[in-house]
Design a protein around this motif. Structure first.
Motif, PDB file in Angstrom:
ATOM      1  N   TYR A  56       0.712  -1.171  -0.077  1.00  0.00           N
ATOM      2  CA  TYR A  56       0.106  -0.069  -0.028  1.00  0.00           C
ATOM      3  C   TYR A  56       0.963   1.245  -0.099  1.00  0.00           C
ATOM      4  O   TYR A  56       2.297   1.231   0.457  1.00  0.00           O
ATOM      5  CB  TYR A  56      -0.806   0.018   1.178  1.00  0.00           C
ATOM      6  CG  TYR A  56      -0.160  -0.619   2.364  1.00  0.00           C
ATOM      7  CD1 TYR A  56       0.688   0.408   3.149  1.00  0.00           C
ATOM      8  CD2 TYR A  56      -0.330  -1.958   2.904  1.00  0.00           C
ATOM      9  CE1 TYR A  56       1.290  -0.228   4.302  1.00  0.00           C
ATOM     10  CE2 TYR A  56       0.425  -2.448   4.038  1.00  0.00           C
ATOM     11  CZ  TYR A  56       1.254  -1.413   4.804  1.00  0.00           C
ATOM     12  OH  TYR A  56       2.023  -1.834   5.761  1.00  0.00           O
ATOM     13  N   PRO A  57       0.297   2.347  -0.714  1.00  0.00           N
ATOM     14  CA  PRO A  57       1.300   3.748  -0.344  1.00  0.00           C
ATOM     15  C   PRO A  57       1.038   4.417   1.009  1.00  0.00           C
ATOM     16  O   PRO A  57       0.177   3.727   1.644  1.00  0.00           O
ATOM     17  CB  PRO A  57       0.321   4.648  -1.187  1.00  0.00           C
ATOM     18  CG  PRO A  57      -0.874   3.773  -1.479  1.00  0.00           C
ATOM     19  CD  PRO A  57      -0.904   2.416  -1.322  1.00  0.00           C
ATOM     20  N   SER A  58       1.891   4.872   1.544  1.00  0.00           N
ATOM     21  CA  SER A  58       2.113   5.475   2.754  1.00  0.00           C
ATOM     22  C   SER A  58       2.338   7.009   2.794  1.00  0.00           C
ATOM     23  O   SER A  58       2.721   7.765   2.041  1.00  0.00           O
ATOM     24  CB  SER A  58       3.133   4.650   3.557  1.00  0.00           C
ATOM     25  OG  SER A  58       3.163   3.468   3.547  1.00  0.00           O
ATOM     26  N   GLY A 175       5.868   7.796  -0.435  1.00  0.00           N
ATOM     27  CA  GLY A 175       5.740   8.874  -1.317  1.00  0.00           C
ATOM     28  C   GLY A 175       5.540  10.287  -0.824  1.00  0.00           C
ATOM     29  O   GLY A 175       5.708  11.142  -1.645  1.00  0.00           O
ATOM     30  N   VAL A 176       4.824  10.373   0.312  1.00  0.00           N
ATOM     31  CA  VAL A 176       4.582  11.694   0.797  1.00  0.00           C
ATOM     32  C   VAL A 176       5.516  11.528   2.409  1.00  0.00           C
ATOM     33  O   VAL A 176       4.918  10.858   3.100  1.00  0.00           O
ATOM     34  CB  VAL A 176       3.087  12.120   0.794  1.00  0.00           C
ATOM     35  CG1 VAL A 176       2.926  13.256   1.641  1.00  0.00           C
ATOM     36  CG2 VAL A 176       2.365  11.974  -0.440  1.00  0.00           C
ATOM     37  N   ALA A 284      -1.679  18.797   7.891  1.00  0.00           N
ATOM     38  CA  ALA A 284      -2.444  17.630   7.412  1.00  0.00           C
ATOM     39  C   ALA A 284      -3.177  17.869   5.828  1.00  0.00           C
ATOM     40  O   ALA A 284      -3.084  16.793   5.081  1.00  0.00           O
ATOM     41  CB  ALA A 284      -3.498  17.418   8.492  1.00  0.00           C
ATOM     42  N   LEU A 285      -3.838  19.193   5.800  1.00  0.00           N
ATOM     43  CA  LEU A 285      -4.483  19.035   4.764  1.00  0.00           C
ATOM     44  C   LEU A 285      -3.696  19.147   3.407  1.00  0.00           C
ATOM     45  O   LEU A 285      -3.846  18.518   2.384  1.00  0.00           O
ATOM     46  CB  LEU A 285      -5.475  20.464   4.613  1.00  0.00           C
ATOM     47  CG  LEU A 285      -5.976  20.947   3.391  1.00  0.00           C
ATOM     48  CD1 LEU A 285      -7.046  19.736   3.009  1.00  0.00           C
ATOM     49  CD2 LEU A 285      -6.857  22.263   3.698  1.00  0.00           C
ATOM     50  N   ALA A 290      -1.616  16.375  -1.484  1.00  0.00           N
ATOM     51  CA  ALA A 290      -0.571  15.799  -2.067  1.00  0.00           C
ATOM     52  C   ALA A 290      -0.673  14.118  -2.567  1.00  0.00           C
ATOM     53  O   ALA A 290      -0.373  14.006  -3.634  1.00  0.00           O
ATOM     54  CB  ALA A 290       0.849  16.177  -1.402  1.00  0.00           C
ATOM     55  N   PHE A 291      -1.407  13.648  -1.355  1.00  0.00           N
ATOM     56  CA  PHE A 291      -1.302  12.056  -1.738  1.00  0.00           C
ATOM     57  C   PHE A 291      -2.348  11.865  -2.861  1.00  0.00           C
ATOM     58  O   PHE A 291      -2.278  11.103  -3.586  1.00  0.00           O
ATOM     59  CB  PHE A 291      -1.730  11.359  -0.468  1.00  0.00           C
ATOM     60  CG  PHE A 291      -2.142  10.079  -0.654  1.00  0.00           C
ATOM     61  CD1 PHE A 291      -0.820   9.275  -0.498  1.00  0.00           C
ATOM     62  CD2 PHE A 291      -3.273   9.599  -0.733  1.00  0.00           C
ATOM     63  CE1 PHE A 291      -1.287   7.818  -0.889  1.00  0.00           C
ATOM     64  CE2 PHE A 291      -3.711   8.330  -0.837  1.00  0.00           C
ATOM     65  CZ  PHE A 291      -2.533   7.365  -0.970  1.00  0.00           C
TER      66      PHE A 291
END
Length: 457
Positions: A56-58, A175-176, A284-285, A290-291
């Motif tokens: 999964y992406p993180s 990735g972020v 957070a936003l 970005a994600f």
């Protein structure tokens, strides 16, 4: 499996099942610290598990203060947009299960035990061929990544345990990458300058990542930007690409206008207190934008953003657990965090009388915490928390007497006595209603956990 069913299953199991209690004890027996930091052991364990962290992406978070609150807001926003989330944060307040959340809820005792039983035999193999065994944090990290892969989740939101470059979570290569404000803490491990600490934390930035960075002191900003240039990462900085445009105090929290990466998000209610939580919300936003691929050409749906923030929570961060008198719990444990707490108290709570309960760990800057608290507290009760690393009461009382004056300081042997004394002091000599009277319990996450267990029963 539908989202409601997944969340329900993850949230069950509040009783202490004997199997869970045994697993909890086995984990604790591993110990919480090590002298040498490296990723070899956790990488070896995850390889044996089939690299679940690659399923999964993180979104990976580091920083000195605000990591957990920011992670919880990111999680809430992602769920508002319909994603199944895994969240890994530390430390926990009441149960280790809080560290591993699926769709916003701690995993059940049943799931925790089942995952542990899968991981433990492989961990034993890694221990046999290593000079030093896997730690408690190594194991909970592996358990989280395995649970997320098994769920499965659409995205994992992962907070580092300590530092960044050599933290067990840094196997993610996310990735972020998110960096909350950096200050002095854990200097015995990370170095005694902000620049040294930032260098460690910038280690979570990997090739081609998008970096969301809170406003930093110049000492911290320099190594972060150098790391971004070194690995070809794209950076979005608070105050340049995003930030809080306006904030106003509201009942139960605050209302914000936020400049995001994709545009302005107006009238966002955040049920958390303080300018530091407004900053965390902006970070957070931007991380979620970005994600999800929002930016100069695309803005996220504002109503969904409002929904996500409205559902956010952060237990133990200026958390109100009682009224008449008001009792607040706050886990600030270093001067950087306590300064934010004090500012929020002065701005958002109109206390006519405020009594503090303070217990800190022995390696923390207790004098710095006391100096920040002195102007806002009428009286102080010092005690110790249940951590074996707690500062001795006599040592803390001596420091408090020097800063507050001995006439404003009382000593309690344990947390139940400290709360009882503080409440009695808060209520004494107060005519009529207790609306303007409060007790603040602070100094450590362990302190908050001890008080929360007593007050939330």
């Amino acid at each position: 499996m539908g989202r409601a069913a997944r969340t329900d299953r993850a949230g069950r199991g509040d009783g202490r099942d004997p199997q869970f209690a045994a697993v909890d004890a086995e984990l604790a027996a591993r110990g919480f610290t090590r002298v040498h930091f490296e990723l070899d052991r956790i990488e070896g364990l995850l390889d044996l598990l089939g690299s679940p962290q690659r399923a999964y992406p993180s979104i990976h978070l580091t920083g000195t203060n605000g990591k957990t609150s920011t992670a919880r807001m990111i999680d809430s926003l992602l769920r508002a947009f319909g994603l199944h989330t895994g969240r890994y944060t530390s430390p926990h307040l009441e149960t280790v299960r809080e560290r591993i959340a699926l769709d916003g809820e701690p995993v059940s005792e049943e799931r925790f035990v089942a995952t542990y039983r899968e991981v433990a035999p492989l961990a034993a193999l890694v221990d046999q061929r290593s000079a030093e065994p896997l730690t408690y944090f190594d194991m909970t990290t592996a358990l989280a990544f395995a649970a997320f892969a098994d769920a499965p989740v659409d995205v994992a939101v992962v907070e580092v345990g300590l530092g960044g470059a050599e933290d067990a979570t840094n196997v993610l290569q996310a990735g972020v990458a998110v960096l909350t404000p950096i200050g002095l803490d854990h200097t015995e491990w990370l170095g005694d300058t902000i620049e040294d600490i930032a260098l460690h934390k910038a280690g979570i930035i990997h090739q081609g990542a998008t970096v969301v960075c809170a406003a930093q002191e110049e000492e911290a900003a320099r190594p972060i930007l150098e790391r971004c240039a070194e690995v070809g990462a794209t950076v979005a900085r608070e105050g340049t690409e995003f930030g809080v445009l306006r904030r106003s105090v509201a009942v139960g929290g605050q209302v914000l206008n936020i400049q995001g990466l994709g545009g302005v998000y107006e009238e966002i209610f955040v049920p958390l207190h303080g300018a530091h939580q407004a900053q965390n919300a902006a970070v957070a936003l931007a991380a979620v934008e970005a994600f999800l691929g929002a930016g100069t050409k695309r803005q996220l749906d504002v109503e969904t953003v409002r929904e996500g923030f409205a559902e956010a929570s952060s237990p133990g961060r200026l958390e109100k657990v009682r009224t008449s008198p008001t009792i607040l719990l706050d886990g600030a444990h270093n001067p950087h965090g306590m300064a934010a707490t004090v500012a929020a108290l002065q701005e958002e709570f109109a206390f006519s009388k405020l009594v503090g309960v303070l217990a800190v760990l022995g390696d923390k800057d207790a004098a710095g915490l006391l100096e920040l608290l002195e102007p806002v507290l009428d009286r102080l009760v010092v005690t110790r928390n249940t951590s074996p690393r707690a500062m001795p009461i006599e040592e803390l009382a001596e420091l408090a007497g020097e800063i507050f004056g001995p006439e404003r300081v009382e000593v309690a042997d344990d947390m139940p006595d400290a709360i009882e004394i503080a409440v009695a002091q808060a209520e004494s000599d107060v005519p009529g209603e207790l609306a303007g009277v409060g007790v603040l319990i602070t100094g450590s996450v362990v302190t908050v956990a001890d008080a929360r267990r007593l007050l939330k029963r």
